[in-house]
Design a protein around this motif. Sequence first.
Motif, PDB file in Angstrom:
ATOM      1  N   THR A 651       0.867  -1.189   0.000  1.00  0.00           N
ATOM      2  CA  THR A 651       0.000   0.000   0.000  1.00  0.00           C
ATOM      3  C   THR A 651       0.899   1.233   0.000  1.00  0.00           C
ATOM      4  O   THR A 651       1.755   1.400   0.875  1.00  0.00           O
ATOM      5  CB  THR A 651      -0.915   0.034   1.227  1.00  0.00           C
ATOM      6  N   VAL A 652       0.703   2.100  -0.982  1.00  0.00           N
ATOM      7  CA  VAL A 652       1.506   3.323  -1.127  1.00  0.00           C
ATOM      8  C   VAL A 652       0.607   4.522  -0.840  1.00  0.00           C
ATOM      9  O   VAL A 652      -0.512   4.605  -1.352  1.00  0.00           O
ATOM     10  CB  VAL A 652       2.110   3.433  -2.535  1.00  0.00           C
ATOM     11  N   THR A 653       1.100   5.431  -0.001  1.00  0.00           N
ATOM     12  CA  THR A 653       0.324   6.623   0.386  1.00  0.00           C
ATOM     13  C   THR A 653       1.053   7.870  -0.096  1.00  0.00           C
ATOM     14  O   THR A 653       2.268   7.998   0.059  1.00  0.00           O
ATOM     15  CB  THR A 653       0.157   6.698   1.906  1.00  0.00           C
ATOM     16  N   VAL A 654       0.291   8.821  -0.675  1.00  0.00           N
ATOM     17  CA  VAL A 654       0.829  10.106  -1.145  1.00  0.00           C
ATOM     18  C   VAL A 654       0.015  11.216  -0.492  1.00  0.00           C
ATOM     19  O   VAL A 654      -1.216  11.138  -0.434  1.00  0.00           O
ATOM     20  CB  VAL A 654       0.752  10.232  -2.676  1.00  0.00           C
ATOM     21  N   GLY A 655       0.706  12.262   0.003  1.00  0.00           N
ATOM     22  CA  GLY A 655      -0.015  13.374   0.624  1.00  0.00           C
ATOM     23  C   GLY A 655       0.883  14.549   0.927  1.00  0.00           C
ATOM     24  O   GLY A 655       2.085  14.546   0.637  1.00  0.00           O
ATOM     25  N   ARG A 656       0.296  15.565   1.545  1.00  0.00           N
ATOM     26  CA  ARG A 656       1.024  16.797   1.869  1.00  0.00           C
ATOM     27  C   ARG A 656       1.854  16.605   3.122  1.00  0.00           C
ATOM     28  O   ARG A 656       1.450  15.915   4.048  1.00  0.00           O
ATOM     29  CB  ARG A 656       0.037  17.952   2.059  1.00  0.00           C
ATOM     30  N   PHE A 657       3.024  17.283   3.138  1.00  0.00           N
ATOM     31  CA  PHE A 657       3.906  17.218   4.306  1.00  0.00           C
ATOM     32  C   PHE A 657       4.580  18.575   4.484  1.00  0.00           C
ATOM     33  O   PHE A 657       5.416  18.986   3.682  1.00  0.00           O
ATOM     34  CB  PHE A 657       4.960  16.124   4.093  1.00  0.00           C
ATOM     35  N   ARG A 658       4.222  19.301   5.531  1.00  0.00           N
ATOM     36  CA  ARG A 658       4.802  20.613   5.842  1.00  0.00           C
ATOM     37  C   ARG A 658       4.945  21.474   4.573  1.00  0.00           C
ATOM     38  O   ARG A 658       3.951  21.814   3.931  1.00  0.00           O
ATOM     39  CB  ARG A 658       6.141  20.453   6.574  1.00  0.00           C
ATOM     40  N   ASP A 659       6.205  21.810   4.204  1.00  0.00           N
ATOM     41  CA  ASP A 659       6.429  22.640   3.028  1.00  0.00           C
ATOM     42  C   ASP A 659       6.692  21.774   1.799  1.00  0.00           C
ATOM     43  O   ASP A 659       7.560  22.081   0.980  1.00  0.00           O
ATOM     44  CB  ASP A 659       7.604  23.592   3.248  1.00  0.00           C
ATOM     45  N   GLY A 660       5.961  20.669   1.663  1.00  0.00           N
ATOM     46  CA  GLY A 660       6.156  19.793   0.519  1.00  0.00           C
ATOM     47  C   GLY A 660       5.183  18.637   0.536  1.00  0.00           C
ATOM     48  O   GLY A 660       4.007  18.809   0.858  1.00  0.00           O
ATOM     49  N   TRP A 661       5.674  17.415   0.225  1.00  0.00           N
ATOM     50  CA  TRP A 661       4.811  16.248   0.137  1.00  0.00           C
ATOM     51  C   TRP A 661       5.622  14.993   0.450  1.00  0.00           C
ATOM     52  O   TRP A 661       6.842  15.048   0.567  1.00  0.00           O
ATOM     53  CB  TRP A 661       4.160  16.166  -1.235  1.00  0.00           C
ATOM     54  N   TYR A 662       4.924  13.869   0.571  1.00  0.00           N
ATOM     55  CA  TYR A 662       5.606  12.623   0.898  1.00  0.00           C
ATOM     56  C   TYR A 662       4.983  11.474   0.123  1.00  0.00           C
ATOM     57  O   TYR A 662       3.855  11.557  -0.379  1.00  0.00           O
ATOM     58  CB  TYR A 662       5.524  12.333   2.400  1.00  0.00           C
ATOM     59  N   ILE A 663       5.744  10.366   0.016  1.00  0.00           N
ATOM     60  CA  ILE A 663       5.246   9.113  -0.524  1.00  0.00           C
ATOM     61  C   ILE A 663       5.757   8.004   0.389  1.00  0.00           C
ATOM     62  O   ILE A 663       6.943   7.954   0.694  1.00  0.00           O
ATOM     63  CB  ILE A 663       5.692   8.906  -1.989  1.00  0.00           C
ATOM     64  N   GLU A 664       4.854   7.142   0.865  1.00  0.00           N
ATOM     65  CA  GLU A 664       5.182   6.165   1.907  1.00  0.00           C
ATOM     66  C   GLU A 664       4.591   4.805   1.541  1.00  0.00           C
ATOM     67  O   GLU A 664       3.497   4.723   0.971  1.00  0.00           O
ATOM     68  CB  GLU A 664       4.616   6.666   3.242  1.00  0.00           C
ATOM     69  N   ASP A 665       5.350   3.740   1.838  1.00  0.00           N
ATOM     70  CA  ASP A 665       4.812   2.397   1.619  1.00  0.00           C
ATOM     71  C   ASP A 665       4.826   1.623   2.936  1.00  0.00           C
ATOM     72  O   ASP A 665       5.376   2.080   3.937  1.00  0.00           O
ATOM     73  CB  ASP A 665       5.603   1.663   0.532  1.00  0.00           C
ATOM     74  N   ASP A 666       4.202   0.460   2.958  1.00  0.00           N
ATOM     75  CA  ASP A 666       4.139  -0.359   4.179  1.00  0.00           C
ATOM     76  C   ASP A 666       5.021  -1.596   4.049  1.00  0.00           C
ATOM     77  O   ASP A 666       4.761  -2.637   4.648  1.00  0.00           O
ATOM     78  CB  ASP A 666       2.690  -0.757   4.492  1.00  0.00           C
ATOM     79  N   GLY A 667       6.079  -1.477   3.241  1.00  0.00           N
ATOM     80  CA  GLY A 667       7.009  -2.586   3.061  1.00  0.00           C
ATOM     81  C   GLY A 667       8.024  -2.675   4.185  1.00  0.00           C
ATOM     82  O   GLY A 667       7.826  -2.131   5.286  1.00  0.00           O
ATOM     83  N   PRO A 668       9.175  -3.334   3.928  1.00  0.00           N
ATOM     84  CA  PRO A 668      10.179  -3.542   4.982  1.00  0.00           C
ATOM     85  C   PRO A 668      10.940  -2.282   5.362  1.00  0.00           C
ATOM     86  O   PRO A 668      11.623  -2.253   6.383  1.00  0.00           O
ATOM     87  CB  PRO A 668      11.116  -4.584   4.363  1.00  0.00           C
ATOM     88  N   GLY A 669      10.845  -1.227   4.541  1.00  0.00           N
ATOM     89  CA  GLY A 669      11.523   0.017   4.880  1.00  0.00           C
ATOM     90  C   GLY A 669      12.994  -0.008   4.508  1.00  0.00           C
ATOM     91  O   GLY A 669      13.518  -0.964   3.936  1.00  0.00           O
ATOM     92  N   VAL A 670      13.690   1.088   4.855  1.00  0.00           N
ATOM     93  CA  VAL A 670      15.118   1.232   4.567  1.00  0.00           C
ATOM     94  C   VAL A 670      15.859   1.258   5.890  1.00  0.00           C
ATOM     95  O   VAL A 670      15.555   2.096   6.755  1.00  0.00           O
ATOM     96  CB  VAL A 670      15.402   2.531   3.782  1.00  0.00           C
TER      97      VAL A 670
END
Length: 729
Positions: A651-670
């Motif tokens: 599942t990938v999520t896109v949205g606003r973040f402070r002075d910009g935006w973000y893209i996040e997934d629910d995988g194993p991460g970095v």
Amino acid sequence: MATTDSDPPDSRAGAGLLRDSDRITVLHVDDDQAYAEMVAVYLEREGDTIEVLRAESVSQALETIENEHVDCVVSDYDMGGATGLELLDAIREQRPDLPFILFTGKGDEGIASEAISAGVTDYTPKKSGTDQYTVLAKRIEDATRQYYAELEVEHTFKAIETAREGISFIDQAGTFLYVNDAYAETFGYEPADLEGEHWEKLYPDEHVEQVYEEILPAIPAAGSWSGESVHVCADGNRVIVDHALAMTDAGTLLCLVDDITEQKHREQTLRRERQRFERFVDAVEGYAIVSLDPEGFVTSWNDGAEGLLGYDSRAILGEHVSALYPEDKREAAVPEQRLDEARTEGTVEDGGWRVRSDGSTFWADVTTSAVFDAEGTHEGFLQVMRDISDQRDAGRSREHDRTFLEDALDVLEDVVYVLNEDGEIVRVTEQAVEKTGYERAELLSMDALELFADTDRARIRADIEAAFLDGASTIEAELVRKDGQTIPFEFRKRRLADQEGNVYVAGVGRDISERKRRERQLKRQLEQFEHFGSVVSHDLRTPLQTARGRLELAAETGEERHFEAAERALERMETLLGDLSKVMREGEFVSEVHPTSLLEVAQPVWESLAPGCATLQCEDDVTIQADQRALERLFENLFKNALEHAGANVTVTVGRFRDGWYIEDDGPGVPAPDRERIFEAGYSTATEGSGFGLASVRQLVVAHGWDITVAEGENGGARFEITDVAVVE
């Protein structure tokens, strides 16, 4: 005046500004004559007034400049045994200001920096396509016209320097920008003694107010002013000058002076006795002098009163003084109140409307004095009255001008402010309210230091003190808003004093957020290019050494397998170079930015990847300044990264973040140790691939002027945060 090849090199140097009809002779220096011939054809087609001469070498170029008229030089950088910058050095010895444009295929930042430092007029890299010749022709025309415009200014100033009349230029702040010798000598100074000083330096204190109230306000309406004025010389003596002032379109005052002191002294001597008598007559005739009995009835009336109020003495004698007041004042018993005040206090000064015999009105300045005999018996009143309607109108006009100036300052994007010697804010414009979040009344009750963080206050205090001591200062600092947010500002200040001698600092504060953002962008781009250079140096070394070693073994043994190993190493090099080239070209996708909806771009890109069971969640949308095509590429790379590393059901999520935006997934991460390295070119956790995917992401982000970091998402996955984005509210 057009020029030909037979004109001497500087035939147009004294002719002034370059006119649209004048031809521009361009010397193009390039050792590739086929290319140079093509450039000449395009330039002469793009610029109707451009004529191109060609040279293949530095020596040939210098010979052409010596024998031909040349308005501008366009040169390649690398010309075999010499460079364009070496040609520039040689030309500067003959023609120091001749326009010189470096037009080269070596378009790296090092060459650009070296060219700018060497003093080229302009720098433009060679590109593909014919549009570049339109740009080059425009830059040639602009540089050449600027060159001749500056020559015109230089010749004009030489003429001013030798003029017999005193000439000076004064900026909008009242400071001398330029003073010629004749002007300075009129007052006993050297030009350097006056340049940078305020014009008040040359006026007696009692005449300064006249300049502000009468002379300066008259200039904008008429465009000029002329008359006589009194000035103070360096030795303290006074001179009278015939003075002319004119306003330029840029708001600069042109001042001409001619010393007429001796002439004025002769004229004054001839009429001194006559003026002494006329002053008394004018004083009486210019004032209405009226005597009243203790009840306020008129008992005497001079000629000045008759002229001012229109009554002859026979018509007004015996009438009450209230007849001179408007009806509403009579009904309110104002005349009687003023007489009672004068009887009690001795003298009362009053200003207000008065009525003439014909019913017309004027604004009068009236002094009423009670008259007592030696025993203290009240005998009546004496009134002295004069018409000050013109002065009142002038005062109202000045107030209108002051209000207009304040309104004009309020519409500026910059913050304008005034501080007293205690560092307290005594005046601010509307922009200060908007930028700080405080109300105007709050700001006017604050010390300037309260708008800055504790860590900055010491240097802010020192900067304000420097402005009071030295007359001017500039500083950059973070302004802290009422809501706690900070804004980078540049503050420029100058010392000033009012008519009472109170000293202040007036300043302009400019929001430099965009400038700082641009500086950060350039720094990131430089770091990115340095990193690519490191990749080329490091990652290509191993396959290159492998290929070399295998070829040596093949030469020794003749075994076919060594050639095959060498070929694989070379193929690896080719793959690395291709991937790196692709990453570096990503930045070219960012050309023009426009307001762009984040989610309207993200959704179609996601669908185009056929994500299967994967899901895209869109949170708060945000409109940003972006190149839509480059933003699509950015989403494509980030989505592919999530689909590759986080599994088919991600599942990938896109949205606003402070002075910009973000893209996040629910995988194993970095993993935390890898978060700084994943954007490096060549870095990869996969067994296949060159590891340039996220390097492309960073290249697209940096090309927009943004920043990107990776963190842990809410569900432990990878969260990419893109900040320093221009958000459209």
